[in-house]
Design an enzyme around this catalytic site. Structure first.
Site, PDB file in Angstrom:
ATOM      1  N   THR A   1       0.833  -1.210   0.000  1.00  0.00           N
ATOM      2  CA  THR A   1       0.000   0.000   0.000  1.00  0.00           C
ATOM      3  C   THR A   1       0.862   1.253   0.000  1.00  0.00           C
ATOM      4  OG1 THR A   1      -1.653  -1.217   1.273  1.00  0.00           O
ATOM      5  CG2 THR A   1      -1.894   1.162   1.160  1.00  0.00           C
TER       6      THR A   1
ATOM      7  N   TYR B   1     -12.731  -3.670  -0.938  1.00  0.00           N
ATOM      8  CA  TYR B   1     -13.861  -3.045  -1.642  1.00  0.00           C
ATOM      9  C   TYR B   1     -15.041  -3.983  -1.845  1.00  0.00           C
ATOM     10  CZ  TYR B   1     -16.618  -0.210  -4.808  1.00  0.00           C
ATOM     11  OH  TYR B   1     -17.648   0.494  -5.369  1.00  0.00           O
TER      12      TYR B   1
ATOM     13  N   TYR C   1      -2.150  -9.852   5.309  1.00  0.00           N
ATOM     14  CA  TYR C   1      -2.204  -8.448   5.730  1.00  0.00           C
ATOM     15  C   TYR C   1      -3.626  -8.124   6.153  1.00  0.00           C
ATOM     16  CZ  TYR C   1      -1.319  -3.362   5.469  1.00  0.00           C
ATOM     17  OH  TYR C   1      -1.189  -2.028   5.740  1.00  0.00           O
TER      18      TYR C   1
ATOM     19  N   ARG D   1      -8.825  -0.200   5.899  1.00  0.00           N
ATOM     20  CA  ARG D   1      -8.646   0.065   4.475  1.00  0.00           C
ATOM     21  C   ARG D   1      -9.425  -0.912   3.596  1.00  0.00           C
ATOM     22  NH1 ARG D   1      -4.562   3.383   2.301  1.00  0.00           N
ATOM     23  NH2 ARG D   1      -3.150   4.312   3.833  1.00  0.00           N
TER      24      ARG D   1
ATOM     25  N   LYS E   1       0.568  -9.607   9.051  1.00  0.00           N
ATOM     26  CA  LYS E   1       0.848  -8.197   9.302  1.00  0.00           C
ATOM     27  C   LYS E   1      -0.416  -7.622   9.908  1.00  0.00           C
ATOM     28  CE  LYS E   1       1.922  -3.747   7.110  1.00  0.00           C
ATOM     29  NZ  LYS E   1       2.097  -3.014   5.829  1.00  0.00           N
TER      30      LYS E   1
ATOM     31  N   ILE F   1       6.336  -4.158  10.256  1.00  0.00           N
ATOM     32  CA  ILE F   1       6.408  -3.727   8.857  1.00  0.00           C
ATOM     33  C   ILE F   1       5.945  -2.286   8.860  1.00  0.00           C
ATOM     34  CG2 ILE F   1       5.583  -4.079   6.508  1.00  0.00           C
ATOM     35  CD1 ILE F   1       5.261  -7.050   7.193  1.00  0.00           C
TER      36      ILE F   1
END
Length: 306
Positions: A55, A116, A142, A147, A171, A213
Site C-alpha cells: 500500500t 472493496y 495483511y 482500508r 501483518k 512492517i
C-alpha cells in the site's frame, strides 16, 4: 486450546522491515534506479527487510509489469529479504502476480485482504489459499480492516495458519492487541505476527510480535531497531522512552489530509532520497508538507540524510 506463546524477535524476515515507497521521476514514470538506491539506503539504516509494492508503495496505481520490474530491481540491489506485495482484490490476478514475483527471486509474499468487494470469510480464506498455492514462498497475510472493509476473523486466521504450511505470518493492522494475543496463543508454533501500525508496535511486542512492517521506518529504522532490542532484553522503560520520541513520527506518517504515503515521500524528498510525488489520486503533496517533514526530522534529532 494450546497455551504456548509464539514470541520470536526477530522474526524470520527480521525485526524492522519498511514498506518502501515507490520512487517516480518528474514525469511520474517508475524510477527503478531510484528504487534500488532507496532500498540500499534503507537497509544501511536499520532495516532488516523490505516490502515492495505494498500500500505504501502505491500498488493500486502500479501496472503488473511495473511491479515485476520493481521487485526485480530491489532483489538485485539488496541482500536482505524482499517481500512482494502481490495481492489485490482479484484472486486470479494475485495468483499470477505471485508466480511472477517468485520468478524474479523475492523471498516472501504479502497478501492483503481482498478490498472493496467485502467478500465473506469463506471467500477470503479461499483467496489466500490460492495465493499460497501459487508458489513455495512464505506468505504474510495483511489484516487492515480500516482500508479493506473486512477483518480476517480469528477463526479464519487460525484455520489458515494451521492448514496452509506456507502461510507463516500476519501483518496486523487491526488495532486490537487482545485479539492479537489470543491469535498467537492459539496459532501453531512458528506462526509470526508483525505490527502493521507503527503506533502499535510496542504494545504488540508485549503480546509476542516478531517485529514491524513500518512506514516511518523510512526515517526511523535505526531507532525502531533500538526500541525492539531494548524491549527484547527486558529494558521496558528504555523501549518506552524511545517510543515516546517516535510518537511525532507516528502522527506524521498519515492523516486525513495527508494519507500515507504522501508524508513518507515528502520526508524522503527532504532527506535527498528518491521518491518523487505520488500518482493520482493521492498526489501531488499539499503545500507545507515538506516543511512539516523538516520539523519532524529536526525534533527527532536529525535522522541520517543521504
Amino acid at each position: 486450546m494450546s497455551t504456548h506463546i509464539n514470541a520470536a524477535v526477530p522474526g524470520r524476515f527480521g525485526a524492522v522491515l519498511t514498506a518502501m515507497v515507490t520512487p517516480f521521476d518528474d514525469d511520474g514514470a517508475l524510477d527503478l534506479d531510484g528504487a534500488a538506491r532507496l532500498a540500499r539506503w534503507l537497509t544501511d539504516h536499520g532495516n532488516d527487510g523490505l516490502v515492495i509494492a505494498g500500500t505504501t508503495g502505491e500498488a493500486p496505481v502500479l501496472s503488473d509489469d511495473e511491479k515485476v520490474d520493481l521487485w526485480r530491481a530491489v532483489v538485485e540491489a539488496v541482500t536482505v529479504p524482499v517481500i512482494a506485495g502481490s495481492g489485490s482484490y482479484d484472486t486470479a490476478q494475485s495468483v499470477e502476480l505471485t508466480k511472477r514475483a517468485a520468478a524474479v527471486g523475492v523471498h516472501g509474499i504479502l497478501a492483503v485482504t481482498p478490498y472493496y468487494s467485502r467478500p465473506p470469510q469463506a471467500g477470503i480464506a479461499r483467496h489466500f489459499q490460492a495465493i499460497a498455492e501459487a508458489s513455495d514462498l512464505p506468505v504474510v497475510l495483511y489484516d487492515i480492516p480500516i482500508r479493506t472493509g473486512r477483518k480476517i476473523e480469528h477463526d479464519t486466521l487460525l484455520r489458515l495458519a494451521r492448514d496452509v504450511p506456507t502461510i507463516v505470518a500476519v501483518k496486523d493492522a487491526a488495532a486490537n492487541p487482545g485479539a492479537s494475543a489470543r491469535l498467537l496463543a492459539e496459532a501453531p508454533d512458528g506462526f509470526e505476527l508483525y505490527s502493521g501500525d507503527d503506533a502499535m508496535t510496542l504494545p504488540l511486542l508485549a503480546i509476542g510480535a516478531s517485529g514491524v512492517i513500518s512506514v516511518a521506518g523510512h526515517w526511523t529504522g535505526e531507532q525502531q531497531a533500538e526500541m525492539i532490542a531494548a524491549f527484547t532484553k527486558g529494558d521496558v522503560n528504555g523501549a518506552r522512552a524511545i517510543n515516546a520520541r517516535l510518537t511525532e513520527s507516528w502522527e506524521f506518517e498519515t492523516g486525513d489530509l495527508t494519507p500515507n504515503p504522501l508524508p513518507a515521500k515528502a520526508m524522503m524528498r527532504v532527506m535527498g532520497l528518491p521518491a518523487g510525488q505520488c500518482r493520482l489520486p493521492l498526489g501531488p503533496a499539499p503545500d507545507g508538507l515538506e516543511d512539516r517533514a523538516r520539523q519532524v526530522l529536526a525534533n527527532l534529532g536529525g535522522a541520517a540524510v543521504a
